[in-house]
Write an enzyme that holds these catalytic residues in place. Sequence first.
Site, PDB file in Angstrom:
ATOM      1  N   LYS A  78       0.842  -1.198   0.000  1.00 32.21           N
ATOM      2  CA  LYS A  78       0.000   0.000   0.000  1.00 32.21           C
ATOM      3  C   LYS A  78       0.876   1.247   0.000  1.00 32.21           C
ATOM      4  CE  LYS A  78      -3.862   2.069   2.616  1.00 32.21           C
ATOM      5  NZ  LYS A  78      -4.762   1.900   3.782  1.00 32.21           N
ATOM      6  N   SER A 159      -9.733   1.910   2.906  1.00 36.15           N
ATOM      7  CA  SER A 159      -8.894   2.669   2.005  1.00 36.15           C
ATOM      8  C   SER A 159      -7.881   1.817   1.233  1.00 36.15           C
ATOM      9  CB  SER A 159      -8.120   3.722   2.804  1.00 36.15           C
ATOM     10  OG  SER A 159      -7.257   3.100   3.758  1.00 36.15           O
ATOM     11  N   SER A 183     -10.110  -0.608   7.189  1.00 32.99           N
ATOM     12  CA  SER A 183      -9.589  -0.438   5.833  1.00 32.99           C
ATOM     13  C   SER A 183      -8.825  -1.624   5.278  1.00 32.99           C
ATOM     14  CB  SER A 183      -8.702   0.816   5.771  1.00 32.99           C
ATOM     15  OG  SER A 183      -9.481   1.970   5.908  1.00 32.99           O
TER      16      SER A 183
END
Length: 487
Positions: A78, A159, A183
């Site tokens: 990420k 997210s 998330s």
Amino acid sequence: MKELLSWGIRELISALKIRKISAIELAKAYIERAQECRDLNMYVYETFDLALKQAKESDERYARSREFSLDGIPIAVKDIFCTEGIRTTACSKMLENFIPPYESTVTDRLFKHGAVMIGKANMDEFAMGSSNCHSYFGAALNPWKRNDNPNLKMVPGGSSGGSAAAVAARACVASLGTDTGGSVRQPASFCGIVGAKPTYGRCSRYGIISFASSLDQAGVFARSVEDCAILFEKICGVDEKDPTTSPEPVPNFVSSVKNSISGMKIGIPKEYIIDGISDEILSLWNKGKEYLKDAGAQIVDISLPHTKYSLAVYYVIAPAEAYSNFSRYDGVRYGYRPKEAKNFEELVSESRGGGFGIEVKRRMLLGNYILSSSEYDSSFVKAQKVRRLIQNDFLNAFEQVDAILVPTAPSVAFDTENQPTDPVLMYLNDIFTVVANLAGLPGISVPTVLGDGGLPLGLQIISKPFDEASMFKIAHKIETAAQFPFL
């Protein structure tokens, strides 16, 4: 080579050790797959050259029988984890050209175990969102399609949407995400994969770009519970660079994955049966109960009376902590800086106004208001007190049960055109997940059934603090019984 994309970490390591495949062949297979899936916008920065270099080094170690435990395994990271010498932006214009001079602890540990990075994954800007539609680099898309309307573009959740989509699309074996209010777990449910977060303090936050410091935690995505457990063993543990990490020893999670859960007590909190919960979610939940009962567990009704306040508490504490953390973005030290500014006040205003997207600005304004002198006691202090009550609810519940079973998300993935326009409705996507962050508990989402439109739905296990071992073995029983049809 396509069959390699279906193998888990254990199978891949075994094949690499006996030279059935090479790390370079494996890296090339995943690079090719990532290139095929570029329309999903999963990666905001592809690191294919680095991946091949790392794979070559892995092959050299295999040749000398000096391999590491994850040598040659392709992962996605990420874009909120700082990677030394590699652009890290948190998918924000504010950090569009930021190249960290240091490595996050979590990525450093994976690389030292031989992992190979395919790319930096898309995400909601600064991890603020539940759809991955708030990225400076454009929305990431879910590889799953509705069977009644395959032309719709589905969100992967947020997210950590890019990280989840990359695993679901088989563009990496596993990936890293972060979980501040769900998330990792919510996108795992939307994308039909496994997503897990550890106990707060189990894993270092050093080198993770901060959102809300008392809630943020690294997490992992994979296509099996066992693969998640393998990664947990590598990324968890005390870190002198992060004083919030716990000295609690990291057990062998993998050895416990297939252990029996006979006699364990699984709690079902009545407060999670919220107004408007769909029959589809209730059916999913009941199926999970049956799976666990068939495995020998006992289902126990419990109460978490302050759960109804969790979403409100989260959306007081998280924006307040974010506002405090984001004071560093002033256009002076690093980040987006406007070309001309007449004075310091204008510099800061234009830097933040031009560097942050709409969702970040919304939460910054909310955080500023919450921390104002007129609201601090009535909002922030009160929210912290209720947070303690929520934590106590779980501690009391864990005196009766070993773990808790709840749905992961209130629905299947929605499409990009018909997502909620009201921010409050969007925030409701976190309704089943934020409590684990507020209480600092480990949680895992396991894909269980295909729901509306043939899209995935997941169940969530929340376990006692630092009892990820129980979380994994309960999740494995659901995984085994569900036999979920991965893409």
